[in-house]
Design a protein around this motif. Structure first.
Motif, short mmCIF file in Angstrom:
data_model
loop_
_atom_site.label_atom_id
_atom_site.label_comp_id
_atom_site.label_asym_id
_atom_site.label_seq_id
_atom_site.Cartn_x
_atom_site.Cartn_y
_atom_site.Cartn_z
N TYR A 59 -7.96 -42.17 -9.48
CA TYR A 59 -6.89 -42.85 -8.76
C TYR A 59 -7.40 -43.33 -7.41
CZ TYR A 59 -3.25 -40.81 -11.81
OH TYR A 59 -2.45 -40.45 -12.86
N ARG A 60 -7.13 -44.59 -7.08
CA ARG A 60 -7.33 -45.06 -5.70
C ARG A 60 -5.98 -44.96 -5.02
NH1 ARG A 60 -9.36 -50.93 -3.48
NH2 ARG A 60 -11.43 -50.14 -4.00
N VAL A 61 -5.90 -44.15 -3.98
CA VAL A 61 -4.64 -43.94 -3.27
C VAL A 61 -4.78 -44.40 -1.83
CG1 VAL A 61 -4.00 -42.01 -4.79
CG2 VAL A 61 -5.18 -41.53 -2.63
N ASN A 62 -3.64 -44.62 -1.18
CA ASN A 62 -3.68 -45.08 0.21
C ASN A 62 -4.19 -44.00 1.16
OD1 ASN A 62 -2.68 -47.56 -0.51
ND2 ASN A 62 -0.56 -47.01 -0.09
N GLU A 63 -3.84 -42.75 0.87
CA GLU A 63 -4.22 -41.67 1.78
C GLU A 63 -4.37 -40.37 1.00
OE1 GLU A 63 -2.80 -39.91 6.11
OE2 GLU A 63 -1.83 -41.69 5.27
N LEU A 64 -5.24 -39.52 1.51
CA LEU A 64 -5.53 -38.22 0.92
C LEU A 64 -5.75 -37.26 2.08
CD1 LEU A 64 -6.16 -37.00 -1.92
CD2 LEU A 64 -8.53 -37.70 -1.56
N ALA A 65 -5.08 -36.12 2.06
CA ALA A 65 -5.18 -35.19 3.20
C ALA A 65 -5.34 -33.77 2.71
CB ALA A 65 -3.94 -35.30 4.08
N ALA A 66 -6.15 -33.00 3.42
CA ALA A 66 -6.41 -31.60 3.06
C ALA A 66 -5.17 -30.74 3.18
CB ALA A 66 -7.53 -31.03 3.93
N THR A 67 -4.20 -31.18 3.99
CA THR A 67 -2.92 -30.48 4.12
C THR A 67 -1.82 -31.51 3.95
OG1 THR A 67 -2.95 -30.79 6.51
CG2 THR A 67 -3.83 -28.71 5.68
N PRO A 68 -0.64 -31.08 3.48
CA PRO A 68 0.45 -32.04 3.30
C PRO A 68 0.82 -32.71 4.61
CG PRO A 68 0.96 -29.94 2.27
CD PRO A 68 -0.27 -29.72 3.08
N GLU A 69 1.13 -33.98 4.53
CA GLU A 69 1.54 -34.75 5.69
C GLU A 69 2.73 -35.61 5.33
OE1 GLU A 69 -1.76 -37.03 7.11
OE2 GLU A 69 -2.99 -35.27 7.52
N LYS A 70 3.43 -36.06 6.34
CA LYS A 70 4.57 -36.96 6.13
C LYS A 70 4.10 -38.18 5.34
CE LYS A 70 8.25 -39.27 8.64
NZ LYS A 70 8.77 -39.62 9.95
N ASP A 71 4.93 -38.66 4.43
CA ASP A 71 4.68 -39.83 3.60
C ASP A 71 3.66 -39.59 2.49
OD1 ASP A 71 6.52 -41.29 5.12
OD2 ASP A 71 4.96 -41.91 6.53
N LEU A 72 3.18 -38.36 2.35
CA LEU A 72 2.31 -38.02 1.23
C LEU A 72 3.04 -37.03 0.32
CD1 LEU A 72 -1.18 -37.49 2.92
CD2 LEU A 72 -0.24 -39.56 1.88
N THR A 73 2.71 -37.06 -0.95
CA THR A 73 3.28 -36.11 -1.88
C THR A 73 2.48 -34.82 -1.82
OG1 THR A 73 3.96 -37.91 -3.33
CG2 THR A 73 3.94 -35.71 -4.29
N ALA A 74 3.16 -33.70 -1.59
CA ALA A 74 2.50 -32.40 -1.52
C ALA A 74 2.30 -31.86 -2.93
CB ALA A 74 3.33 -31.43 -0.70
#
Length: 195
Positions: free
Chosen positions: A109-124
């Motif tokens: 998957y190419r996604v807009n953003e990926l974060a090591a911890t949940p962040e606003k506007d991302l699915t946890a």
């Protein structure tokens, strides 16, 4: 693959190492040497013996130019490349069999953003299983519905698919051996503040 701005030796070797780290520690985020990371991952995984599906014309043209494109429908492909809203249903991809679970597809998957911890506007997404100490939660820029469908696919172990998430120069992975749970509703930081 220089057509994708991926160093065919050093770039793919470093990407392979990042992929190994991501697959062995599901739900953790790692850095790739090339932007966009999905091109580096594809160049690392796809050769002339692997069937592949993508709607990304630049990617398929580069693979074809290298003699590495064995195109297939999503339901039959070994590796499937997807943007944020794939035109196919992840539940229709090949999950392998009880005898050959490793024949299940890999989806990138190419996604807009990926974060090591949940962040606003991302699915946890909370992950448990082999390679995870208890549980871990990370944030991915995919709609919750797509991740819920992926959770359905992963609930039939040992059958399933390997999912790889990429964003800019980052990668995370969920092998078929893990369980995942998608957070209900919008993520709210533990301290109650804004991100």
């Amino acid at each position: 693959m220089r057509a994708l701005d991926v160093d065919p030796i050093h770039g793919t070797r470093r990407t392979f190492r990042a992929l190994c780290d991501a697959m062995s520690r599901p739900g953790t985020v790692h850095q790739t040497p090339t932007v966009p990371a999905d091109y580096a991952v594809t160049a690392t995984l796809v050769d002339h013996e692997v069937t592949f599906h993508s709607s990304d014309e630049e990617l398929t043209a580069a693979l074809a130019g290298q003699g590495r494109l064995e195109a297939a429908d999503p339901s039959e492909a070994d590796v499937v490349h997807a943007g944020r809203s794939p035109s196919w249903d992840v539940r229709d991809l090949n999950r392998g069999s009880l005898v050959e679970p490793s024949a299940g597809a890999t989806v990138i998957y190419r996604v807009n953003e990926l974060a090591a911890t949940p962040e606003k506007d991302l699915t946890a997404v909370t992950v448990s299983g082999p390679g995870v100490d208890g549980t871990t939660t990370f944030g991915v820029g995919l709609p919750a519905a797509e991740l819920d469908a992926l959770a359905d696919v992963q609930s039939d172990y040992p059958r399933g698919i390997d999912a790889i998430f990429t964003s800019a120069d980052r990668v995370a992975a969920l092998p078929r051996s893990v369980s995942l749970r998608v957070a209900d509703g919008e993520y709210v930081p533990e301290n109650g503040g804004d991100h």
